[in-house]
Motif scaffolding. Structure first.
Motif, PDB file in Angstrom:
ATOM      1  N   GLN A 135       0.823  -1.209   0.000  1.00 12.73           N
ATOM      2  CA  GLN A 135       0.000   0.000   0.000  1.00 12.73           C
ATOM      3  C   GLN A 135       0.860   1.264   0.000  1.00 12.73           C
ATOM      4  N   LEU A 216      -6.382   0.996   7.448  1.00 14.42           N
ATOM      5  CA  LEU A 216      -6.502   0.075   6.320  1.00 14.42           C
ATOM      6  C   LEU A 216      -7.093  -1.239   6.817  1.00 14.42           C
ATOM      7  N   SER A 295      -7.428  -2.853   1.809  1.00 12.05           N
ATOM      8  CA  SER A 295      -6.105  -3.193   1.288  1.00 12.05           C
ATOM      9  C   SER A 295      -6.118  -4.636   0.809  1.00 12.05           C
ATOM     10  N   ASP A 400      -2.809   2.471  -4.688  1.00 13.94           N
ATOM     11  CA  ASP A 400      -4.117   1.916  -4.370  1.00 13.94           C
ATOM     12  C   ASP A 400      -4.952   1.925  -5.657  1.00 13.94           C
TER      13      ASP A 400
END
Length: 507
Positions: A135, A216, A295, A400
């Motif tokens: 991420q 996340l 995520s 992302d």
């Protein structure tokens, strides 16, 4: 002696990470090329091992057999792999099972790789590593993973987890406890929610005191919730307290799990979805979370990135871009020339619609400039379309999904017609900022089209009017006369930009 098939092709290394979860078994097979991971295959089997755990924490023979059958399937795909190339971790259910040895003994008959049952704390740390390696967030992260039997909560910075906890509450175990009859009621939902809250409320002060920049969520439960939000309430899929309550209200319109039909909810998540939502709502309440992003990096990725320390670089996005430059034989000197010019434009641009995103937007522009020639490896004709296709269908750790889509858009419209450009459905970034990035990249490519650094273009002025529809690019005296082809290309660009209502003046 014949070299292993997993190492013989182009000298690349292949690895496999397997996660034996309470709901599903997952296998991820990758190869390492130019210091970056390329996914070769993903396999997921819904084993529901957790459903076979009785009150005395013994696994049923049926559950053991389901798990062994799945491992036999995985073993077939792993032919040619050595034990050093395969890591297998088992989580909550096998952690809790009194007869886990029985499962391991049966597995050895069909699966020739060692299985390691990991503690909740180790599982939490591996989940954090998986998120940290995939991420883009650079600050302090709060990571939540709701599995089939347990929920992991980790705060970390960089690649280092600071606080890591695992608690006995998961979507499979809570479904068995609170929704075993398949009925949905507000009373049962609140009971599940309050039970989850009671198991984590002792962590609230310490976690909130430490603090975080971003939250996340990983795992199938959080992915499913994000997808339901995207399809029903908010196109960006961000989980907020308000959106989560909307999901709860939607669930409580149904009186049974069997009838649960919600846009965005896949069939394989229906049975455990309600319990997962109850747990996540308790997590949001306990830690006073404002918003969470899904995520796709988690436990398996954490296991994979543990194979080589070389993966631990601070800038995940930079590692991804460098790997793509190597893999697609991109002319790095030319890419850097275009990148330098594009960033100069970005720094002189003063009309950003969202100043909080400027650094993020400039970072994605830099990546687009460095990768804009990716498609030449396919064919020079239509190279921009080839590049967009390659990147759209590539794993891009450090980006992302929304950032990846912006990168692809910049690459796709780096040259030629803009008639197909549609910015009306963009969600995170302002359409004017996206258009500005596209123009900056296009101008940077034109200015460096000669592919040589005989004249570095730094002395220019950029003026944009308040309505953002007039761009004036003024070079130092004599530059355009010394570069007639650049002048000609800029005049062509002036005509192209009219399709998006931009009036470009060059002098």
């Amino acid at each position: 002696m014949e070299e292993s098939s997993t190492l013989s092709r182009s000298g690349t290394k292949e690895f496999a990470a397997i996660d034996l979860g309470s709901n599903s078994f997952h296998m991820l097979i990758v190869r390492v090329v130019n210091g970056s991971i390329q996914v070769l295959s993903r396999l997921k089997q819904r084993v529901q091992l957790g459903n076979g755990l009785d009150e005395k924490h013994n696994l049923s023979q049926e559950a053991i057999q389901r798990g062994v059958d799945c491992l036999a399937l995985f073993a077939e795909r792993l032919q040619g792999f050595s034990p050093e190339q395969v890591k297998v971790v088992a989580t909550y259910t096998l952690r809790r099972a009194e007869n886990s040895d029985e499962f391991l003994n049966a597995a050895r008959q069909v699966f020739p790789f060692p299985i390691r049952i990991i503690s909740g704390a180790e599982e939490a740390k591996l989940i954090y590593q998986g998120v940290a390696h995939t991420q883009p967030e650079n600050g302090r992260k709060f990571v939540v993973d709701i599995g089939g039997g347990s929920t992991e909560m980790i705060i970390g910075e960089g690649f280092t987890p600071i606080l890591a906890e695992s608690r006995h509450m998961g979507c499979v175990s809570f479904t068995k406890t609170f929704f075993a009859d398949g009925k949905i009621s507000e009373k049962q939902f609140q009971l599940a929610q309050k039970t989850a809250l009671s198991r984590i409320e002792d962590l609230s002060w310490e976690y909130r005191h430490l603090g975080w920049d971003d939250v996340l969520g990983s795992s199938g439960t959080i992915k499913a919730i994000s997808q339901v939000i995207r399809e029903n309430f908010n196109k960006d899929g961000i989980i907020t307290a308000k959106a989560l309550q909307q999901v709860i209200d939607l669930i409580l319109k149904f009186d049974s799990i069997e009838k649960l039909k919600i846009a965005g909810l896949s069939e394989d998540r229906v049975n455990v979805f309600v319990a997962g939502v109850a747990i996540l709502s308790a997590v949001f309440e306990n830690y006073r979370i404002e918003k969470m992003r899904y995520s796709d990096g988690a436990l398996r990725e954490g296991v994979l990135y543990g194979f080589e320390e070389a993966f631990q670089v601070d800038n995940i996005r930079e590692r991804t871009v460098d790997s793509l430059i190597e893999h697609y034989w991109i002319d790095k000197e030319q890419a850097l020339r275009v990148a330098d010019t594009a960033i100069l434009f970005a720094k002189r641009y003063q009309r950003w619609q969202n100043n909080e995103q400027v650094e993020e937007l400039q970072s994605i522009l830099l990546a687009a400039a460095l990768l804009h020639e990716t498609g030449i490896v396919v064919n020079h004709s239509g190279a921009h379309k080839h590049a967009a296709y390659i990147l759209q269908n590539s794993e891009l750790p450090g980006f992302d999904p929304v950032q990846k889509q912006l990168l692809v858009t910049l690459i796709r419209f780096q040259m030629k017609s803009l008639k197909q450009l549609d910015l009306s459905k963009r969600r995170r970034y302002h359409s004017q900022d996206i258009l500005a990035l596209i123009i900056m990249l296009r101008l940077a490519i034109i200015i460096n089209k000669s592919r040589r650094a005989t004249e570095i273009v730094e002395k220019f002025a950029l003026h944009i009017n308040a309505n953002l529809n007039k761009w004036e690019l003024e070079f130092e005296t004599g530059y355009l006369d010394r570069n007639p082809l650049t002048k000609s290309d800029l005049l062509v660009e002036k005509s192209i930009l009219q399709a998006v209502a931009i009036d470009l003046t060059v002098k």
